[in-house]
Scaffold this active site. Structure first.
Site, PDB file in Angstrom:
ATOM      1  N   GLU A   1      44.037 -16.194  -5.996  1.00 45.52           N
ATOM      2  CA  GLU A   1      43.589 -14.800  -6.085  1.00 45.52           C
ATOM      3  C   GLU A   1      44.642 -13.877  -6.699  1.00 45.52           C
ATOM      4  OE1 GLU A   1      42.024 -13.609  -2.256  1.00 45.52           O
ATOM      5  OE2 GLU A   1      40.125 -14.595  -2.713  1.00 45.52           O
TER       6      GLU A   1
ATOM      7  N   GLU B   1      35.692 -20.389  -2.591  1.00 48.51           N
ATOM      8  CA  GLU B   1      35.846 -20.070  -1.163  1.00 48.51           C
ATOM      9  C   GLU B   1      34.621 -19.324  -0.676  1.00 48.51           C
ATOM     10  OE1 GLU B   1      39.297 -17.807  -0.042  1.00 48.51           O
ATOM     11  OE2 GLU B   1      40.585 -18.886  -1.428  1.00 48.51           O
TER      12      GLU B   1
END
Ligand code: GLA
Ligand code: ZN
Length: 686
Positions: free
Chosen positions: A157, A314
């Site tokens: 991320e 995710e």
């Protein structure tokens, strides 16, 4: 038959797995052994390994400890589970911060952070880059031949920005390359305003709360630079991997519509797109409205590489713990939301996280394996069920969809638009895009989510909500699109500024004026309690009737070559056009001058859908809260029917016959969907 290849030929199935952190359990070999048994029981075939494992891989500078990872990889191999091996740059060991403080990020207030947390390194620091190069090279060298290596999970991320001196210097260099002369920069940034003219490159600083904030060109270029520098860092990360393991795909996990990075700029450098999805199910908003927003982001991720299947890297198997409330996913929602990703083009369903950590901040975040340690939990059973269903969907791997409709959601446009002072403080750009999108979701019409640099010619209908910034050439391309027979929908607050955030002179909507056939003279911001109405004109070309409520924005336009379909009812501009159509060449361009209620959007788009005969995934009227999404290989269609309500729903097949792919039975007449129910239907391609 057209299909994209699997993410990696080694595993031609839908992927199912999770972030796996064995590095937290090295003192418990019994748990590591148990993990493998449980992974099989959960029908998992992939794990993302080592995302935050730098301290376990390099406990001291230059001293590498791969033995534990060797063992994990070998054990995975023994159990036929693949690995997305991570580069560990998302968080660094304490020794690295201590020895080389330059790797620590400097915030916008020019304060250097202390060691801690994660996702907070300087993207420019040569030391950090070198340390990352070394560890990434070691990983690639060591595992290049490992049979379970399926892909590289680059960092984690990416996000945020650094304002250190190294970054300032890099920013100035980037600007110099872009503008060549200070004169050009001063003009582009309109620095004569408030005497902000720069006379030396060294005077330029990134935006700061105690410094410059109001030069919009600077703000915009800083955001562009942050994307550039992050991408540059990413390219630096993948260089050794591409050199040593050219056949192994690389990806990094995106965060939906995260405002800090223009993900379009990354698309070329990813072999497969991946994103992390954490919607707030069962919140005040109805689940199906949330679902439509998630669908939008799935479609965006699929569109980033022109329809290539992406990874849901995710998602939570139960709840998040960073939201104000840790609400559990209701029974059924896990399968539904997982298959929703597949319905929109995901070839992977993965979770954060495999096993709940015992300590620190994520110990109460949802996981496949809870602290209890066994598989006899509701969550584990639901995860295993997802794996069970995914196993039956081999034919879906690599299929995609070619929508006739595209919606423009553009990062640079959003940056400029949200920075603008005027109209209303809260511009609601994202929300507006979602609302337009929802009308298509409800009808089961596939949509691509693109930006203004994408090719338009593959679509029949283009929707451009609030296209405030129009970059060079885009007005011309949209005009050509319509001239060639396309249908274009544009709303208020479009065609206002160019790529530098400088207003178009000579009349709004600037380069869109010709294709829309209107001139916008003024624009009225409405207080939250204000409202107006659009009254549809008798016998208007779309056949829309009645009145629709307007909030927030009323654009006061004049017809040039366009014709009015509806007019304002109230205020000093009552009777002036509020909805127009302009016929240009073979096509049509609609202008929605005001922000209208959902009932309007649904009715308006319904008329366009009928008029243009846009293809639905399933040619039928869908009940509220149910959508149908399509994946196809050109021979076989796979229609995903998803019910995001807590009620039983029935979908009429209009006399058609389909096969339920999971249940392996033929269905005629109608399909029943229980609460949060999902069915995957197979038919010959239409
Ligand atoms: C992000 C991160 C994960 C984890 C989850 C929790 O997506 O990538 O490491 O922190 O959030 O929801
Ligand atoms: Zn920096």
């Amino acid at each position: 038959m057209t299909k994209f290849p699997p993410i990696n030929d080694k595993c031609p199935h839908l992927l199912h797995g999770a972030d796996y952190n064995p590095d937290q359990w090295l003192h418990r070999p019994d748990i590591l052994a148990e993990d493998l048994r449980l992974m099989k029981a959960a029908n998992c075939n992939v794990m993302s390994v080592g995302i935050f494992a730098w301290a376990a891989l390099e406990p001291e500078e230059g001293k590498f400890t791969f033995a534990w990872l060797d063992q994990v990889m070998d054990q995975l191999a023994k159990h036929q589970i693949y690995a997305f091996l991570a580069t560990p740059s998302g968080a660094r060991p304490a020794w690295l911060s201590r020895k080389y403080p330059e790797v620590l990020r400097v915030e916008a207030d020019r304060k250097r952070i202390l060691h801690g947390n994660r996702h907070n390194h300087c993207y420019t620091s040569p030391v950090y880059r070198e340390k990352v190069r070394v560890i990434n090279t070691k990983l690639a060298e060591r595992y290049q031949e490992h049979p379970v290596l399926l892909g590289w999970h680059i960092s984690n991320e990416y996000g945020g920005e650094c304002h250190c001196e190294l970054c300032q210097a890099a920013f100035r260099k980037w600007l110099q390359k872009k503008y060549q002369t200070l004169e050009a920069l001063n003009h582009a940034w309109w620095t004569a305003f408030w005497s902000h003219t720069y006379t030396d490159w060294s005077e330029i600083e990134s935006p700061a709360p105690h410094g410059e904030q109001f030069v919009h060109g600077l703000n915009l270029d800083w955001k562009r630079f942050v994307t550039h520098q992050t991408l540059d860092f990413y390219q630096h990360e993948i260089a050794p991997l591409k050199a040593i393991t050219p056949a192994i795909p690389v990806t990094t996990n995106f965060m939906g519509t995260y405002p800090g990075l223009d993900y379009w700029k990354f698309a070329n450098d990813l072999d497969v797109v991946a994103w992390d999805s954490y919607p707030r199910w069962h919140e005040a908003k109805t689940d199906w409205q949330t679902a439509a927003e998630v669908a939008f982001v799935h479609d965006l991720n699929r569109s980033l590489k022109q329809g290539k299947p992406f990874m849901l890297m995710e998602s939570t198997p139960s709840m998040t713990n960073w939201t104000p409330v840790s609400k559990l996913k209701r029974p059924g929602m896990h399968l539904l939301s997982s298959l929703q990703a597949v319905a929109h083009g995901a070839d992977a369903v993965q979770y954060f996280q495999w096993r709940k950590s015992r300590g620190a901040t994520e110990k109460f975040h949802g996981a496949v394996v809870d602290h209890v340690g066994h598989e006899k939990t509701r969550v584990f059973r639901e995860v295993a069920e997802v794996g069970e269903v995914l196993k039956r969907l081999d034919p879906v791997v690599g299929t995609s969809v070619k929508p006739e409709v595209a919606l423009l959601f553009d990062w640079e446009n959003r940056w400029a638009l949200e920075d603008a002072q005027g109209l209303k403080r809260n511009k609601k750009y994202e929300e507006t895009c979602y609302r337009h999108y929802r009308s298509f979701w409800s009808c089961g019409i596939p949509v691509d989510v693109i930006n203004q640099d994408c090719a338009f010619s593959r679509y029949r209908l283009l929707i451009a909500p609030m296209l405030y910034m129009v970059r060079p050439g885009v007005g011309e391309r949209l005009t050509e699109f319509v001239a060639g027979g396309g249908t274009l929908v544009v709303t208020y607050w479009s065609g206002i500024v160019d790529q530098h955030d400088l207003c178009f002179l000579g009349g709004f909507p600037g380069p869109l004026r010709k294709v829309l056939g209107i001139w916008s003279e003024e624009i009225d911001g409405l207080y939250d309690d204000d409202e107006n109405y659009v009254t549809m004109l008798d016998r208007n070309a779309l056949g829309l009737e009645g009145e629709y409520r307007v909030k927030d924005v009323c654009d006061l336009i004049h017809l040039e070559t366009a014709e009015a379909l509806g007019v304002y009812r109230e205020d000093f501009y009552a009777g002036r056009p509020a909805l127009t159509v302009n016929r240009h060449g073979q096509g049509e361009a609609y202008y929605l001058a005001s922000r209208n209620e959902d009932r309007f959007l649904n009715g308006f788009y319904r008329r366009l859908i009928d008029k243009m005969q846009l293809r639905q995934a399933l040619p039928t009227e869908l009940p509220v809260g149910v959508t149908a999404q399509l994946r196809t290989d050109g021979c076989q269609d796979y229609v995903f029917l998803l019910n995001f309500t807590t009620e039983n729903k029935v979908v009429d097949l209009n006399g058609g016959e389909v096969k339920d792919l999971v249940a392996d039975q033929v269905i005629r007449g109608h399909v029943e969907l229980p609460p949060y129910g999902v069915r995957i239907l197979e038919r010959s391609a239409l």
